[in-house]
Motif scaffolding. Structure first.
Motif, short mmCIF file in Angstrom:
data_model
loop_
_atom_site.label_atom_id
_atom_site.label_comp_id
_atom_site.label_asym_id
_atom_site.label_seq_id
_atom_site.Cartn_x
_atom_site.Cartn_y
_atom_site.Cartn_z
N THR A 1 -1.55 -0.11 -8.06
CA THR A 1 -0.43 0.15 -7.17
C THR A 1 0.44 -1.10 -7.07
OG1 THR A 1 -1.59 -0.62 -5.21
CG2 THR A 1 -1.85 1.72 -5.81
N PRO A 2 1.70 -0.96 -6.65
CA PRO A 2 2.52 -2.16 -6.44
C PRO A 2 1.87 -3.16 -5.49
CG PRO A 2 3.91 -0.21 -6.43
CD PRO A 2 2.49 0.28 -6.47
N GLU A 3 1.20 -2.66 -4.48
CA GLU A 3 0.55 -3.55 -3.51
C GLU A 3 -0.59 -4.33 -4.16
OE1 GLU A 3 1.42 -0.38 -2.93
OE2 GLU A 3 3.11 -0.94 -1.63
N ALA A 4 -1.36 -3.67 -5.04
CA ALA A 4 -2.45 -4.37 -5.73
C ALA A 4 -1.88 -5.36 -6.75
CB ALA A 4 -3.36 -3.36 -6.43
N LEU A 5 -0.82 -4.96 -7.44
CA LEU A 5 -0.22 -5.84 -8.44
C LEU A 5 0.39 -7.07 -7.80
CD1 LEU A 5 0.45 -6.08 -11.50
CD2 LEU A 5 2.68 -5.05 -10.96
N ALA A 6 0.84 -6.96 -6.56
CA ALA A 6 1.52 -8.07 -5.89
C ALA A 6 0.67 -9.33 -5.84
CB ALA A 6 1.92 -7.65 -4.48
N SER A 7 -0.64 -9.20 -5.81
CA SER A 7 -1.53 -10.36 -5.74
C SER A 7 -2.16 -10.70 -7.08
CB SER A 7 -2.63 -10.11 -4.70
OG SER A 7 -3.36 -8.94 -5.01
N ASN A 8 -1.68 -10.08 -8.16
CA ASN A 8 -2.20 -10.35 -9.50
C ASN A 8 -1.49 -11.60 -10.04
OD1 ASN A 8 -2.55 -10.40 -12.35
ND2 ASN A 8 -2.99 -8.20 -12.37
#
Length: 438
Positions: free
Chosen positions: A47-54
């Motif tokens: 998700t965009p939210e998960a990708l944000a911290s990648n």
């Protein structure tokens, strides 16, 4: 349509019938965007939210940009840095235009310009005949506000303290131009979704002659994300038109122009899209063109391009717009919004716990953008904010920008970009702790 534009269009038609010389063929080929360097694939199901911290992904994105190491750059709202592919394409087009000069400008540019307009329209979620390309949101909004012709003497026009200074100036000018009664309101501080909407409802109910409102989607002072669609619907039900300033909205928020529920909007394409400086657009919903006057000296007609006349433009900047839009789409606007929100929250949440620091930002995601602001508690003058911004850059190497105009007082604005490392926000927080201690 102005004579120059007619000549360009005629030249474009003529060019289609002419054989290409070797030089012209090379120029036409040079106008094509280069292949973009690959970014790592987004993990399946992410998700965009998960990708944000990648971190690996966003480091790869940051590698697309050349950034300064002279300061910690936290003023990324003035304009957006071009990514390397965009900059390379822009330089190529600048060289080609400089070489081919009027031959290109008169014979090939009209078709290329229309291709850029079509690319922008697709990204904006509107039809090509609903937008005209401008040199930025300021020009677009000046055209819309000054050209709005449905005002009668005594009709009221509304703006708020969060609106952009130049737009406030043009709105006030309507009193001289149209005989309008100009009304201003101030946003509550601290702001919440309900008290902001209530402020606009109160203004609409207290001004029975209100005809036009300026709404700023994301303001350049404290970065509040205004619930534009909700306010626009309320205005429409009362017969009030809305002009939306989405200079800071489109490109960093997962939205298209129809989502605003407004018939008029000014758009920036060199901020969060990252096109070369000097590219924007004005939106006029199909069926509303007659409500905006043609540009001085233009004949009224059904072509939106008659509402703007910029003279000779920066040809290369418009030629590079599709490349910027392609990279924007490759990263994904929802992913950009989530990453920017993470960076914004990283410093905002930490700064809220620092005694002596007042954060001008909401914890409500509905009101959150990449931009937020702060000040020292009790220090609300313009001089206070300039001194604080100066201290941050001189003593800590952190570049922010002071902003004034809010009814609650001046502040210092912080704006990360998608290439900003999290460590830069941590440096800001560490500096604020020291500054707050005096």
């Amino acid at each position: 349509m102005n004579p120059q534009r007619r000549a360009l269009l005629r030249a474009g038609s003529l060019a289609a019938a002419l054989p290409l010389t070797a030089g012209a063929a090379a120029a036409a080929s040079a106008a094509l965007p280069p292949a973009l360097p690959p970014l790592p694939a987004v993990p399946a199901g992410s998700t965009p939210e998960a990708l944000a911290s990648n971190q690996a992904y966003w480091q790869a994105v940051a590698a697309q940009y050349d950034t300064t190491d002279a300061v910690v750059q936290l003023d990324n709202a003035f304009w957006g840095s071009m990514a390397r592919p965009v900059l390379r394409h822009y330089e190529q087009q600048l060289s080609m235009v400089n070489r081919d000069n009027a031959w290109y400008a008169r014979m090939r540019f009209p078709a290329d310009f229309e291709a850029a307009r079509a690319a922008a329209a697709r990204a904006l979620g509107v039809a090509s005949d609903e937008i005209v390309l401008t040199r930025g949101a300021t020009e677009a909004l000046q055209v819309l506000i000054a050209g709005y012709n449905r005002l009668q003497p005594g009709d009221a026009v509304l703006y708020a303290d969060i609106d952009y200074d130049n737009m406030i100036t043009v709105t006030r000018w309507l009193q001289q131009r149209r005989g309008a009664q100009v009304v201003s309101i101030s946003m509550p501080e601290p702001f919440t979704h309900d008290n902001v909407v209530a402020a606009y409802i109160a203004a609409m109910e207290s001004q029975p002659t209100l005809k036009l409102m300026l709404l700023t989607h994301v303001n350049h002072r404290n970065g509040m994300l205004l619930p534009v669609a909700e306010i626009s619907r309320l205005a429409r039900a009362r017969g009030i038109d809305v002009i939306v300033d989405t200079a800071h909205g489109f490109g960093q928020l997962d939205m298209t122009i129809p989502d605003l529920q407004a018939d008029f909007a000014g758009i920036n394409l060199h901020k969060w899209i990252g096109a070369p400086v000097g590219v924007g657009a004005a939106y006029i919903k199909r069926g509303r063109l007659a409500d905006i006057d043609p540009y001085l000296g233009e004949k009224a007609g059904d072509d939106i391009r008659t509402r703007v006349h910029t003279g000779t433009v920066n040809f290369a900047a418009y030629l590079s717009l599709p490349t910027a839009l392609d990279l924007h789409a490759q990263i994904g606007v929802a992913n950009k919004q989530a990453r920017l929100r993470l960076l914004r929250n990283r410093w905002v949440d930490a700064a809220r716990g620092i005694d002596g620091i007042e954060v001008l930002a909401s914890g409500d995601p509905r009101l959150t953008s990449a931009i937020a602001a702060f000040r020292l508690k009790g220090k609300t003058s313009v001089a206070d904010s300039y001194a604080l911004s100066k201290k941050l850059v001189q003593e800590y190497g952190i570049f922010t920008v002071p902003r004034d105009g809010l009814a609650s007082g001046a502040c210092v604005r912080v704006t990360p970009g998608i290439f900003t490392p999290e460590s830069h926000l941590d440096k800001l927080v560490a500096a604020l702790r020291k500054v707050a201690r005096g």
